[in-house]
Scaffold this motif. Structure first.
Motif, PDB file in Angstrom:
ATOM      1  N   VAL A  30       0.438  -1.492   0.176  1.00 22.17           N
ATOM      2  CA  VAL A  30      -0.098  -0.388  -0.011  1.00 22.17           C
ATOM      3  C   VAL A  30       0.913   1.229   0.251  1.00 22.17           C
ATOM      4  CG1 VAL A  30      -2.111   1.523   1.039  1.00 22.17           C
ATOM      5  CG2 VAL A  30      -2.051  -1.528   0.689  1.00 22.17           C
ATOM      6  N   TYR A  31       1.714   0.939   0.873  1.00 25.32           N
ATOM      7  CA  TYR A  31       2.682   2.483   0.749  1.00 25.32           C
ATOM      8  C   TYR A  31       3.435   2.768  -0.579  1.00 25.32           C
ATOM      9  CZ  TYR A  31       6.276   5.729   2.640  1.00 25.32           C
ATOM     10  OH  TYR A  31       6.697   6.915   3.177  1.00 25.32           O
ATOM     11  N   LEU A  32       4.064   1.769  -1.317  1.00 28.27           N
ATOM     12  CA  LEU A  32       4.522   1.855  -2.559  1.00 28.27           C
ATOM     13  C   LEU A  32       3.665   1.982  -3.024  1.00 28.27           C
ATOM     14  CD1 LEU A  32       7.368  -0.509  -1.566  1.00 28.27           C
ATOM     15  CD2 LEU A  32       7.696   1.663  -1.542  1.00 28.27           C
ATOM     16  N   THR A  33       2.623   1.553  -3.460  1.00 30.04           N
ATOM     17  CA  THR A  33       1.394   1.630  -4.894  1.00 30.04           C
ATOM     18  C   THR A  33       0.727   3.006  -4.538  1.00 30.04           C
ATOM     19  OG1 THR A  33       0.088  -0.153  -3.809  1.00 30.04           O
ATOM     20  CG2 THR A  33       2.309  -0.364  -5.770  1.00 30.04           C
ATOM     21  N   GLY A  34       0.402   3.426  -2.975  1.00 29.57           N
ATOM     22  CA  GLY A  34      -1.105   3.911  -2.698  1.00 29.57           C
ATOM     23  C   GLY A  34      -2.481   3.277  -3.011  1.00 29.57           C
ATOM     24  N   GLY A  35      -2.051   2.078  -3.272  1.00 30.99           N
ATOM     25  CA  GLY A  35      -3.638   1.223  -2.237  1.00 30.99           C
ATOM     26  C   GLY A  35      -4.027   0.445  -3.866  1.00 30.99           C
ATOM     27  N   GLY A  36      -5.025   0.703  -3.283  1.00 32.79           N
ATOM     28  CA  GLY A  36      -6.115   0.755  -4.922  1.00 32.79           C
ATOM     29  C   GLY A  36      -6.303  -1.232  -4.708  1.00 32.79           C
ATOM     30  N   HIS A  37      -7.269  -1.574  -5.891  1.00 29.69           N
ATOM     31  CA  HIS A  37      -8.354  -2.817  -5.796  1.00 29.69           C
ATOM     32  C   HIS A  37      -7.334  -3.527  -6.949  1.00 29.69           C
ATOM     33  CE1 HIS A  37     -11.037  -5.235  -4.749  1.00 29.69           C
ATOM     34  NE2 HIS A  37     -11.367  -5.986  -6.443  1.00 29.69           N
ATOM     35  N   ILE A  38      -6.291  -4.043  -5.803  1.00 25.64           N
ATOM     36  CA  ILE A  38      -5.364  -4.965  -6.972  1.00 25.64           C
ATOM     37  C   ILE A  38      -4.916  -6.455  -5.842  1.00 25.64           C
ATOM     38  CG2 ILE A  38      -2.411  -5.372  -7.287  1.00 25.64           C
ATOM     39  CD1 ILE A  38      -2.992  -2.363  -7.256  1.00 25.64           C
ATOM     40  N   THR A  39      -4.946  -7.453  -6.231  1.00 23.69           N
ATOM     41  CA  THR A  39      -5.330  -8.285  -5.314  1.00 23.69           C
ATOM     42  C   THR A  39      -4.261  -9.314  -5.080  1.00 23.69           C
ATOM     43  OG1 THR A  39      -7.004  -9.991  -6.534  1.00 23.69           O
ATOM     44  CG2 THR A  39      -7.883  -8.784  -5.400  1.00 23.69           C
ATOM     45  N   SER A  40      -3.043  -8.904  -6.099  1.00 28.65           N
ATOM     46  CA  SER A  40      -1.710 -10.306  -6.187  1.00 28.65           C
ATOM     47  C   SER A  40      -1.673  -9.318  -7.008  1.00 28.65           C
ATOM     48  CB  SER A  40      -2.694 -11.259  -6.806  1.00 28.65           C
ATOM     49  OG  SER A  40      -1.622 -11.868  -6.637  1.00 28.65           O
ATOM     50  N   ALA A  41      -0.148  -9.220  -6.763  1.00 26.89           N
ATOM     51  CA  ALA A  41       0.850  -8.194  -7.801  1.00 26.89           C
ATOM     52  C   ALA A  41       2.401  -8.652  -6.669  1.00 26.89           C
ATOM     53  CB  ALA A  41       0.672  -6.982  -7.136  1.00 26.89           C
ATOM     54  N   ASP A  42       3.400  -8.246  -7.696  1.00 26.08           N
ATOM     55  CA  ASP A  42       4.767  -7.978  -7.531  1.00 26.08           C
ATOM     56  C   ASP A  42       5.437  -7.001  -7.122  1.00 26.08           C
ATOM     57  OD1 ASP A  42       5.652 -11.227  -6.503  1.00 26.08           O
ATOM     58  OD2 ASP A  42       4.961 -10.938  -8.158  1.00 26.08           O
ATOM     59  N   LEU A  43       6.069  -6.099  -6.747  1.00 26.70           N
ATOM     60  CA  LEU A  43       6.316  -4.966  -6.972  1.00 26.70           C
ATOM     61  C   LEU A  43       8.119  -5.023  -6.645  1.00 26.70           C
ATOM     62  CD1 LEU A  43       5.382  -1.447  -5.947  1.00 26.70           C
ATOM     63  CD2 LEU A  43       7.816  -2.483  -5.061  1.00 26.70           C
ATOM     64  N   ILE A  44       9.048  -4.635  -7.294  1.00 27.24           N
ATOM     65  CA  ILE A  44      10.470  -4.834  -6.923  1.00 27.24           C
ATOM     66  C   ILE A  44      10.930  -3.763  -7.361  1.00 27.24           C
ATOM     67  CG2 ILE A  44      12.558  -6.132  -8.113  1.00 27.24           C
ATOM     68  CD1 ILE A  44      10.810  -7.598  -9.638  1.00 27.24           C
ATOM     69  N   LYS A  45      11.717  -2.923  -6.611  1.00 28.67           N
ATOM     70  CA  LYS A  45      12.426  -2.085  -6.368  1.00 28.67           C
ATOM     71  C   LYS A  45      14.149  -1.799  -6.607  1.00 28.67           C
ATOM     72  CE  LYS A  45      13.467   2.446  -4.519  1.00 28.67           C
ATOM     73  NZ  LYS A  45      14.410   2.682  -5.494  1.00 28.67           N
ATOM     74  N   PRO A  46      14.549  -2.027  -7.368  1.00 24.95           N
ATOM     75  CA  PRO A  46      16.228  -1.715  -7.760  1.00 24.95           C
ATOM     76  C   PRO A  46      16.317  -0.409  -6.716  1.00 24.95           C
ATOM     77  CG  PRO A  46      15.721  -1.959  -9.943  1.00 24.95           C
ATOM     78  CD  PRO A  46      14.042  -1.669  -9.115  1.00 24.95           C
ATOM     79  N   ARG A  47      17.985  -0.449  -6.160  1.00 25.70           N
ATOM     80  CA  ARG A  47      18.049   0.671  -5.504  1.00 25.70           C
ATOM     81  C   ARG A  47      18.977   2.474  -6.647  1.00 25.70           C
ATOM     82  NH1 ARG A  47      23.490  -0.994  -2.261  1.00 25.70           N
ATOM     83  NH2 ARG A  47      24.151   0.279  -4.008  1.00 25.70           N
ATOM     84  N   HIS A  48      18.078   2.813  -6.694  1.00 27.80           N
ATOM     85  CA  HIS A  48      18.430   4.188  -7.296  1.00 27.80           C
ATOM     86  C   HIS A  48      17.484   4.561  -8.381  1.00 27.80           C
ATOM     87  CE1 HIS A  48      21.527   5.641  -4.182  1.00 27.80           C
ATOM     88  NE2 HIS A  48      21.544   5.240  -4.579  1.00 27.80           N
ATOM     89  N   GLN A  49      16.651   3.353  -8.492  1.00 26.38           N
ATOM     90  CA  GLN A  49      15.651   3.186  -9.586  1.00 26.38           C
ATOM     91  C   GLN A  49      14.395   2.952  -9.110  1.00 26.38           C
ATOM     92  OE1 GLN A  49      16.840   0.404 -12.634  1.00 26.38           O
ATOM     93  NE2 GLN A  49      18.492   0.459 -11.902  1.00 26.38           N
ATOM     94  N   PRO A  50      12.831   3.747 -10.502  1.00 32.20           N
ATOM     95  CA  PRO A  50      11.666   2.859  -9.856  1.00 32.20           C
ATOM     96  C   PRO A  50      11.525   2.092  -9.303  1.00 32.20           C
ATOM     97  CG  PRO A  50      12.212   4.559 -12.091  1.00 32.20           C
ATOM     98  CD  PRO A  50      13.363   3.587 -11.501  1.00 32.20           C
ATOM     99  N   ALA A  51      10.734   1.762  -8.960  1.00 36.33           N
ATOM    100  CA  ALA A  51       9.563   1.057  -8.728  1.00 36.33           C
ATOM    101  C   ALA A  51       9.049   0.350 -10.326  1.00 36.33           C
ATOM    102  CB  ALA A  51       8.716   0.628  -7.806  1.00 36.33           C
ATOM    103  N   ILE A  52       8.981  -1.092 -10.080  1.00 33.07           N
ATOM    104  CA  ILE A  52       7.960  -1.541 -11.451  1.00 33.07           C
ATOM    105  C   ILE A  52       6.995  -2.507 -10.622  1.00 33.07           C
ATOM    106  CG2 ILE A  52       7.777  -3.278 -13.444  1.00 33.07           C
ATOM    107  CD1 ILE A  52       9.888  -0.759 -13.934  1.00 33.07           C
ATOM    108  N   LEU A  53       5.433  -2.568 -11.046  1.00 38.06           N
ATOM    109  CA  LEU A  53       4.827  -2.770 -10.527  1.00 38.06           C
ATOM    110  C   LEU A  53       4.165  -4.338 -11.444  1.00 38.06           C
ATOM    111  CD1 LEU A  53       2.447  -3.258  -8.342  1.00 38.06           C
ATOM    112  CD2 LEU A  53       1.173  -1.902  -9.417  1.00 38.06           C
TER     113      LEU A  53
END
Length: 411
Positions: A30-53
């Motif tokens: 929730v913190y990294l995406t802002g929340g929302g109705h996403i029931t299953s996800a993966d978020l990868i955030k490399p250091r010093h790069q934007p996160a990918i959802l």
């Protein structure tokens, strides 16, 4: 704040974050995406790069609302991976993770794991993934040094969301008080319109209804404990207990935004109709201690200082505390407060083992909640409000509500 994340990753020698699970009731996601109705996800955030959802195609529009770059699981089809894995579903999922990580440039280094998911499946997948990506070290923290410290200091919009929850919470508390005092009384028992005694379960049903009407959720339940149960800090209250006059009621309510967002935390102690002299005196002591602690709050002070101070104040009044007797189950038996946000309990912490990072710096949202508990005397007391530490050195209470202990019956 989120701007701290890359620095904290570097300080802790973490090359990437992998967050898994839904964007509902899953604080890191929730913190990294802002929340929302996403029931299953993966978020990868490399250091010093934007996160990918990463998510399923059915939830692509919800995922896009995060403002992050979105990639779909359908770009990594499972059927050919299952064939390669000999129909081993766990290994096929691990192979998909390898592809996803490789696509964002994460093939080696230290990757920290976050998220709320069923532990068995993710353990199996990570075990396979460790074989597939031997140059990655998977890291889990008992005390999170990255996201929790970042989440500790709130941005203005986060504080406003908590403030809105404060308004909803105190509105429901007011409705609850009004509901109680307008009941008919027979032999010191509150009576429902159908002639049956009013119970804790009846009150909690109303609380949940009102929270829902106002757009909040109550996933952790409510503490509404009377008599002896009020003397056990986290007793939620027996639904079958009858509401009686002259008994202390600890009402601790901690709802969150619908969808598992920001929480509020608030407690009042009541006695309906009247209270004994002993109860009046103990409540006065709790309120005086609360007032003293609030008056002494100072910016950039370790939160644990106020725990020590609370113990000192109660010990001077002759009460056992967990400072004088760590095993005590009566007197003052918990810490004076905690941080609040996407979790009910988060940094800063005030307990005896809280580290140096747990300071009342500008932007922290935290509770102050001293209490006294005597189950052997069928009574307990707690006062709790939530505050934010401001840049100018002041501390703002996020919602005002009366501190009346005795609530006169109005029937």
């Amino acid at each position: 704040m989120k701007t701290q994340i890359d620095t904290l990753m570097q300080e802790n020698q973490i090359d990437a974050l992998l967050v898994t699970g839904s964007a509902i009731h899953n604080p890191a996601m929730v913190y990294l995406t802002g929340g929302g109705h996403i029931t299953s996800a993966d978020l990868i955030k490399p250091r010093h790069q934007p996160a990918i959802l990463f998510c399923g195609p059915m939830e692509r529009d919800e995922a896009a609302k995060s403002g992050l770059s979105v990639r779909l699981y359908s770009d990594y089809p499972l059927k050919p991976l299952l064939e390669q894995a000999g129909q081993d579903y766990t290994r096929a999922l691990a192979m998909r993770y390898r592809q996803m990580l490789s696509d964002v440039g994460v093939n080696r280094g230290r990757v920290a794991l976050y998220g709320q998911v069923e532990i068995g499946p993710i353990f199996g997948i990570l075990k396979e993934l460790s074989n597939l990506l031997p140059e990655i070290e998977w890291v889990g923290f008992a005390r999170d040094p990255i996201l929790m410290p970042a989440m500790m200091t709130k941005e203005p919009q986060e504080i406003e969301r908590i403030r809105h929850m404060a308004q909803i919470t105190t509105e429901v508390v007011g409705r609850t008080a009004d509901f109680l005092v307008h009941h008919r009384v027979e032999n010191e028992v509150l009576i429902r319109p159908d002639g049956k005694p009013l119970t804790v379960g009846d009150v909690k049903s109303r609380i949940n209804l009102w929270l829902s009407e106002l757009g909040a959720e109550n996933p952790e339940g409510t503490i509404f404990a009377i008599g002896r149960d009020a003397g056990v800090p986290h007793s939620s209250g027996n639904p079958a207990d009858i509401i009686r006059l002259g008994k202390t009621i600890v009402f601790d309510i901690f709802p969150c935004e619908a969808g598992g967002g920001y929480y509020y935390d608030f407690t009042r102690t009541w006695s309906l109709g009247y209270a004994s002299d002993e109860a009046l005196e103990l409540y006065r002591q709790v309120q005086n201690t609360y007032d003293t602690i609030v008056s002494e709050l100072t910016l950039n002070t370790p939160f644990s200082h106020y725990q020590q101070r609370t113990c000192q104040l109660f010990e001077q009044l002759g009460h056992p505390t967990i400072q004088s007797d760590p095993q005590t189950q009566e007197g003052y038996v918990h810490s004076v407060g905690h941080g609040l946000g996407l979790r009910i309990h988060e940094m800063p912490f005030s307990g005896a083992v809280a580290g140096d990072q747990n300071e009342l710096v500008p932007g922290v949202v935290f509770t102050i909640e001293p209490g006294l508990y005597y189950p052997s005397r069928d009574m307990g007391f707690r006062i709790e409000d939530t505050y934010v530490a401001c840049e100018d050195g002041t501390f703002e209470r996020l919602a005002d509500y009366p501190y009346d202990f005795v609530l006169p019956m109005r029937t």
